[in-house]
Design a protein around this motif. Sequence first.
Motif, short mmCIF file in Angstrom:
data_model
loop_
_atom_site.label_atom_id
_atom_site.label_comp_id
_atom_site.label_asym_id
_atom_site.label_seq_id
_atom_site.Cartn_x
_atom_site.Cartn_y
_atom_site.Cartn_z
N ASP A 163 -9.74 8.45 -1.91
CA ASP A 163 -11.14 8.08 -1.76
C ASP A 163 -12.05 8.75 -2.79
OD1 ASP A 163 -13.41 6.97 -0.27
OD2 ASP A 163 -13.77 9.03 0.43
N LYS A 164 -11.75 10.00 -3.15
CA LYS A 164 -12.64 10.77 -4.03
C LYS A 164 -11.97 11.26 -5.31
CE LYS A 164 -16.21 10.89 -1.15
NZ LYS A 164 -17.33 9.98 -1.42
N GLU A 211 0.84 -1.21 0.00
CA GLU A 211 0.00 0.00 0.00
C GLU A 211 0.87 1.26 0.00
OE1 GLU A 211 -3.23 0.64 -0.57
OE2 GLU A 211 -3.26 -1.50 -1.00
N ARG A 239 0.50 17.19 10.20
CA ARG A 239 0.57 15.78 9.81
C ARG A 239 -0.84 15.22 9.58
NH1 ARG A 239 4.79 11.67 12.72
NH2 ARG A 239 6.23 13.26 11.93
N ALA A 240 -1.75 15.57 10.49
CA ALA A 240 -3.14 15.10 10.35
C ALA A 240 -3.77 15.64 9.07
CB ALA A 240 -3.96 15.52 11.58
N ARG A 244 -2.45 13.76 6.08
CA ARG A 244 -3.05 12.41 6.01
C ARG A 244 -4.51 12.48 5.60
NH1 ARG A 244 -0.27 10.57 11.41
NH2 ARG A 244 1.63 9.59 10.63
N PHE A 245 -5.23 13.47 6.13
CA PHE A 245 -6.64 13.62 5.77
C PHE A 245 -6.79 13.86 4.26
CE2 PHE A 245 -10.18 16.41 4.69
CZ PHE A 245 -11.24 15.62 5.07
N TRP A 246 -5.99 14.79 3.72
CA TRP A 246 -6.14 15.09 2.29
C TRP A 246 -5.65 13.95 1.41
CZ3 TRP A 246 -9.67 18.18 0.83
CH2 TRP A 246 -10.04 19.27 1.63
N PHE A 305 -6.13 10.84 2.23
CA PHE A 305 -7.31 9.98 2.26
C PHE A 305 -8.33 10.48 1.23
CE2 PHE A 305 -11.60 9.08 3.81
CZ PHE A 305 -11.54 7.69 3.90
N TYR A 306 -8.54 11.78 1.19
CA TYR A 306 -9.49 12.36 0.24
C TYR A 306 -9.06 12.10 -1.21
CZ TYR A 306 -12.24 15.69 -2.37
OH TYR A 306 -13.07 16.25 -3.31
N VAL A 330 1.21 3.50 3.10
CA VAL A 330 1.93 2.78 4.16
C VAL A 330 3.42 2.75 3.85
CG1 VAL A 330 2.16 0.55 5.34
CG2 VAL A 330 -0.12 1.38 4.70
#
Lengths: 233, 233
Positions: B105-106, B65, B93-94, B97-99, B101-102, B68
Motif C-alpha cells: 500500500d505504501k 494476486e 501471523r497478523a 499480514r499487516f506489514w 499490506f503496508y 493470495v
Amino acid sequence: MAAVKLIGSPISPFVLRTMIALSLKKVEYELLPEKLGEKSELLLKSNPVYKKIPVLIHHDRPICESAVIVEYIDQVWPESGYGAILPADAYHRALHRFWTFYVDDKLFPSLVAIGKAETEEAKAEAVEQFRAGLRLLEEAFVKLSEGKAFFGGDQVGFLDVMLGCFVVWIEAMEEVLSLELLEEATMPALHGWVVSFRAHEAVKEVMPESGKVVEFFKMIRAMRMKAAADAAN
Amino acid sequence: MAAVKLIGSPISPFVLRTMIALSLKKVEYELLPEKLGEKSELLLKSNPVYKKIPVLIHHDRPICESAVIVEYIDQVWPESGYGAILPADAYHRALHRFWTFYVDDKLFPSLVAIGKAETEEAKAEAVEQFRAGLRLLEEAFVKLSEGKAFFGGDQVGFLDVMLGCFVVWIEAMEEVLSLELLEEATMPALHGWVVSFRAHEAVKEVMPESGKVVEFFKMIRAMRMKAAADAAN
C-alpha cells in the motif's frame, strides 16, 4: 478489563466487518467508539502507522486492518459460534481472498466516487464502474455459493463478511441519490444474497440501522458540499 | 502436463514472491514467461479481472494476486521443503499480514515514485518517504525476528518473502540513481537481514541476477524518458 476490545463503531463498514466476525464467533468484547474527526490516544498508540479504525485489542496487543483482524478472529476462535469464516479448502480460500482484494482495491473506491461525484457525468461513470464490479461479484457468487445462500456456501464466509459490510451503505446511497446500484434484473443472485445475509442472526445483531446510515451519509455529503462552497468563495 | 505452472518471470518482484514461496516448499513447476508489453491468451483467460502476472495454475485452476498465491502455496504444501511460511501464532501471523499490506500500500508505491520522479525535488521527497517506510520495517524486524535472522525468526517467513522480493530492485535503483536507500547507519537490522535473506538457499535459487535487473531498470527508464520527450514535442 475486557480481554477483547474493538476501537470503532459499526457505521464504518471496515469496523462492521470485524463486528460481524466477532458476532459470528459469539465473542464478547467492549466497543470503544471514536468521536468523528478526533483520534483518541488509544487509537494513535494502537495503530501508529495508519491511525485508523478498526483496531482489535486482544490481551493488550493491537491488531490493525480489517482483513487482517477478521483472519485473526477466525484463527483464534476457530470452533466457536457459527464456526469457521475462511473456507477450509485452499482454492476456495484463495478465491475469497482474491475477491476481498478486489472489493477493497476497486469496488469500494468506485462506491466512494459515486458519493463524491460533482457532475452528473462523473456520477454516471462511477455508477457504471460500481455496477460492473458488482456484476463480477454476481459471477463469483454463482461459482462460490454452488446454489447455496452465501459466498461461503451454507454459512457466512470470509467474502460474505468483507462485501456484506457495504450492503447498508449501498442501500443508503441508493435512497439518498435516487439510484439503483444493485440492479435486480442483472444481479439476481446478489439480490438474493443480500436478503439471506441481512437475515442472518449474527449479522442482524450488529448491522447499523438503515436510517442512521442514511443520516450519516447525508451529513458527510452536506459537510463536503459546504467545504467545496467555502473553497470556491 | 505439469500440475503446477506459474505465469510470469522473476524480474517482476510480484512473480518473484511466488517463486520464492515455491522454492521454499521445493515444489516443481513450469514457468511460463510473458513477453514484455504483450498478454498471452492464457494470462487473459486465467486472470480476466486484472490481466496481470503472477498467476499460479494448479490442477488447471488459476490463482491470482501474489499475497493470495503465497498463502495458497503455504496451505497446499504445509510441511514440504523448509516448512511453513506463515507463522503458526495468530498474533505474529497478523503482524506479517499487516506489514505486507503496508509494503504493497505504501512502500512499493514510494519505490516506484523514486524511479518516476521528474525533478530532483520530487526524487528527494520520494526517497525520504521510502526511507521512512523502511525505518518502520526496521522496527518491525527487531520486534518480529527476536534477535534471529528473519522476520519469520529462524526461517524465512511470509513478510521475508513479501518484502524480500524488492531487495534486488532496491539495489539496482541505488546503483543506477547513485542513491543509498537502505541506509546502513539508520537501518542496521534490515541491512543484516538482506545479507541473510540473499544467502538463503531457496532464495538464491530464484533471485534474478543483479546485472539483469539493472539493465531492465535502465531500459524501462529509457522508454519512459523517450515517451515523455515524444509527448513534449
